[in-house]
Design a protein around this motif. Sequence first.
Motif, PDB file in Angstrom:
ATOM      1  N   THR A 144      34.620-116.272 117.447  1.00 20.92           N
ATOM      2  CA  THR A 144      35.386-115.248 118.167  1.00 20.92           C
ATOM      3  C   THR A 144      34.547-114.618 119.266  1.00 20.92           C
ATOM      4  O   THR A 144      33.359-114.305 119.058  1.00 20.92           O
ATOM      5  CB  THR A 144      35.858-114.155 117.193  1.00 20.92           C
ATOM      6  N   ILE A 145      35.155-114.435 120.417  1.00 24.87           N
ATOM      7  CA  ILE A 145      34.542-113.712 121.529  1.00 24.87           C
ATOM      8  C   ILE A 145      35.200-112.335 121.592  1.00 24.87           C
ATOM      9  O   ILE A 145      36.431-112.220 121.584  1.00 24.87           O
ATOM     10  CB  ILE A 145      34.747-114.459 122.859  1.00 24.87           C
ATOM     11  N   THR A 146      34.392-111.312 121.656  1.00 23.03           N
ATOM     12  CA  THR A 146      34.897-109.943 121.759  1.00 23.03           C
ATOM     13  C   THR A 146      34.842-109.496 123.221  1.00 23.03           C
ATOM     14  O   THR A 146      33.869-109.797 123.926  1.00 23.03           O
ATOM     15  CB  THR A 146      34.066-108.985 120.897  1.00 23.03           C
ATOM     16  N   ILE A 147      35.880-108.813 123.670  1.00 24.86           N
ATOM     17  CA  ILE A 147      35.908-108.326 125.046  1.00 24.86           C
ATOM     18  C   ILE A 147      36.283-106.847 125.058  1.00 24.86           C
ATOM     19  O   ILE A 147      36.880-106.334 124.113  1.00 24.86           O
ATOM     20  CB  ILE A 147      36.904-109.114 125.925  1.00 24.86           C
ATOM     21  N   GLY A 148      35.919-106.171 126.143  1.00 25.71           N
ATOM     22  CA  GLY A 148      36.335-104.798 126.355  1.00 25.71           C
ATOM     23  C   GLY A 148      37.648-104.742 127.124  1.00 25.71           C
ATOM     24  O   GLY A 148      38.380-105.733 127.230  1.00 25.71           O
ATOM     25  N   ASN A 149      37.947-103.611 127.698  1.00 27.11           N
ATOM     26  CA  ASN A 149      39.214-103.421 128.405  1.00 27.11           C
ATOM     27  C   ASN A 149      39.214-103.966 129.826  1.00 27.11           C
ATOM     28  O   ASN A 149      40.257-104.045 130.468  1.00 27.11           O
ATOM     29  CB  ASN A 149      39.570-101.928 128.440  1.00 27.11           C
ATOM     30  N   ASP A 150      38.053-104.356 130.349  1.00 33.44           N
ATOM     31  CA  ASP A 150      37.943-104.841 131.718  1.00 33.44           C
ATOM     32  C   ASP A 150      38.493-106.261 131.808  1.00 33.44           C
ATOM     33  O   ASP A 150      38.132-107.132 131.009  1.00 33.44           O
ATOM     34  CB  ASP A 150      36.471-104.828 132.145  1.00 33.44           C
ATOM     35  N   VAL A 151      39.349-106.533 132.786  1.00 33.34           N
ATOM     36  CA  VAL A 151      39.914-107.866 132.946  1.00 33.34           C
ATOM     37  C   VAL A 151      38.826-108.895 133.227  1.00 33.34           C
ATOM     38  O   VAL A 151      38.979-110.084 132.903  1.00 33.34           O
ATOM     39  CB  VAL A 151      40.990-107.867 134.054  1.00 33.34           C
ATOM     40  N   GLU A 152      37.690-108.478 133.791  1.00 37.56           N
ATOM     41  CA  GLU A 152      36.602-109.429 134.024  1.00 37.56           C
ATOM     42  C   GLU A 152      36.005-109.918 132.709  1.00 37.56           C
ATOM     43  O   GLU A 152      35.519-111.051 132.617  1.00 37.56           O
ATOM     44  CB  GLU A 152      35.537-108.816 134.927  1.00 37.56           C
ATOM     45  N   ASP A 153      36.006-109.076 131.679  1.00 36.10           N
ATOM     46  CA  ASP A 153      35.605-109.541 130.348  1.00 36.10           C
ATOM     47  C   ASP A 153      36.534-110.652 129.885  1.00 36.10           C
ATOM     48  O   ASP A 153      36.106-111.662 129.317  1.00 36.10           O
ATOM     49  CB  ASP A 153      35.658-108.391 129.331  1.00 36.10           C
TER      50      ASP A 153
END
Length: 691
Positions: A144-153
């Motif tokens: 799993t890859i975790t991302i924040g709220n930024d669309v670039e993530d």
Amino acid sequence: MKPTFTPLVDPDGLLIRDPIENAQFELYTDRVVDPTPTDTDEFVLPVDCAVTVTASELEIPRRVNLFLWSMDGRLVDETALESRVEYGTGKHSLDLSIGPMKLQLVVEGPLSIRPSENATHVEFSTARPIGLGARSLHESPAGTITIGNDVEDAMRAVAYSGSALKTTSPERSFPTLRGHPPLIELGDGFDAPEAFERPETGVTIEIPRDYGDLFRVSTLAYYLGADVVPGDQRVLDVAGDRYELDTDRGFEAEVSTLLKHVFLLDCVTRTEGFYPVNLHERNVVEPDLPFDPADAYEASFPDRLSTYLDVPYEATAPHVPKWKLTADIEPDADHIEAIPFVANELGTVRIPGTGDDPTVHEEPDELASFYRRDSATVRSSTETVASGSSIVKPGETGSIEHAWIAEGFPIGASKTRVESYLRRVERPVREQDSISIDIVCNEPEMSEEDIVEEFYGTRDLFEFDIEVHYELACDELAAVLQTDTDFLHYIGHVDENGFQCSDGMFDARTLPEVNVDAFLLNACKSFEQGAALVDKGSYGGIVTLANVSNDPAVRIGRALARLLNNGFSLQAGLSVARNVTLFGSQYITIGDGTLQLVQHSTGTPLSLELSKTEGGYHVWLYGYPTSRSSLGSLFVPYIKGNEMHYLNSGLIDDFEVEVAELREFLSLSVVPVMYDGELVWSDELLENELG
């Protein structure tokens, strides 16, 4: 995450474990072995990791076929299960499938392969070094890859989807060489396991910082192993050569067409590689190609892709196989978690309500006529109709499956949610041969004596393990819904308050859990209760958007049960079953529409269309890819005179056959057949029409 090799003692051998699929396999040797890591480049076919051991015999504890390859990548021979075979001097490569893994052996010198009652033995005249390589079929996400709220993530995460590809050669058009992309989940910031590495393809996709654009390019990025970066324009960059994605056909259509174009040309070009089969699609498209597939196969990834991009779409469009999946996805950050599952199916993505041809239309006029009742029994306990505000009509797709990941319940598509996809990862593989069915009949008008025969027919009973329940009380229905079973077929009345029971209404939303794998709610406007069953634990099911009368309900119910038991997914099965009634479009799937209750015996479920000719029959053959035999799989119709391989999706081909030839073909397996405008089954045709 790659397969591991661990020595065994008593018996001696190796334990090969696949951490992605959580599976393991034992391979026995004639002595204790010490596996030493070795270079994967020594192997003919792609492997994830490899070791060298020294032994004079390997025992595979099951009867298997092994395939012999030359070291320059030519398929030389296939061993027969019944006989002993010997191969002489030289370097040999053998490969075989062991459950969810591929195993490859590379060894120098003479060898023999001998089957025994429950094993296959590979024997050498003396102990010698043996290279063993393993490749996970990678049907589950590796992590799993975790991302924040930024669309670039989110862009970075989608770019990592290419890490699941087993190769960047044209063979990645085979589903076994495309692993499942990593999962993506929302969190506090970006975090990706070190094991994920993007392939070096020299390809980058530039798009604005927009979730809609990202969703549209996600499958293309996965298949091309492309990086995804923010930019002011929509561009595909291939080793510095830039191709505009904002074309006259529109960005969304351009990306979809480009994906299908490259995929088909990979399928054509791969026939110059490990599997030089006589491919129908190559035969029909090659006259219009300005390049030699042999040259394209040997080219670098960017050069090969550039060669493909020089071919007009008009050359490939008529020959692209019917696409397995189109997904309409609202451009909401929460829906990023569905993207790996859609990409894994090579699904094309549309954004609802955008573009020149909006995906969502007003509630259609045909719903009004569908709501009108005739003299037939209608399965609703009230006169009200469902609120039109929750029912939408997506634009048509040319795909076999259509997922709707957005608000509302879609006519003719599958109402899908991220939770349903995630639940798929945890579902165990079925081993039994038939479906266990609970039939609940809470409709007093239907008699006990004929319900099973009316829905399933006496000829079908041997296919199912059926238990029938009549006029259940609320607590009894709750008990059935919480019991482990493969398929629930509910017949009765449903309204906004729930299921009608003998002592009142039962609302599935009150249940703590549901243990029914899949269901058909053959009742009026059952979509809200179906949604509750999925919320509480079911993988998926089939529901109605409007009132249904007994006759079409009986016909579609029987067809669906048999289709599901023959390896069709919920959505593919429904696409066939809709042919038995004019109102089939008012049945939709909910949850995971790709769910298969059983695996098809040959991998790809089939349907036929027949028409009589003067000398026999005209046969149209259709394939329905599944999650395990997805786009790019090969299919060979065993019809007299055919020596062609085909891609396994949509209309495979049509054939003129004599009666005896059709009888021989239909005797191979039981398949659904459209004949004289009716859905029948091949065993019925053999008994009646062709008997």
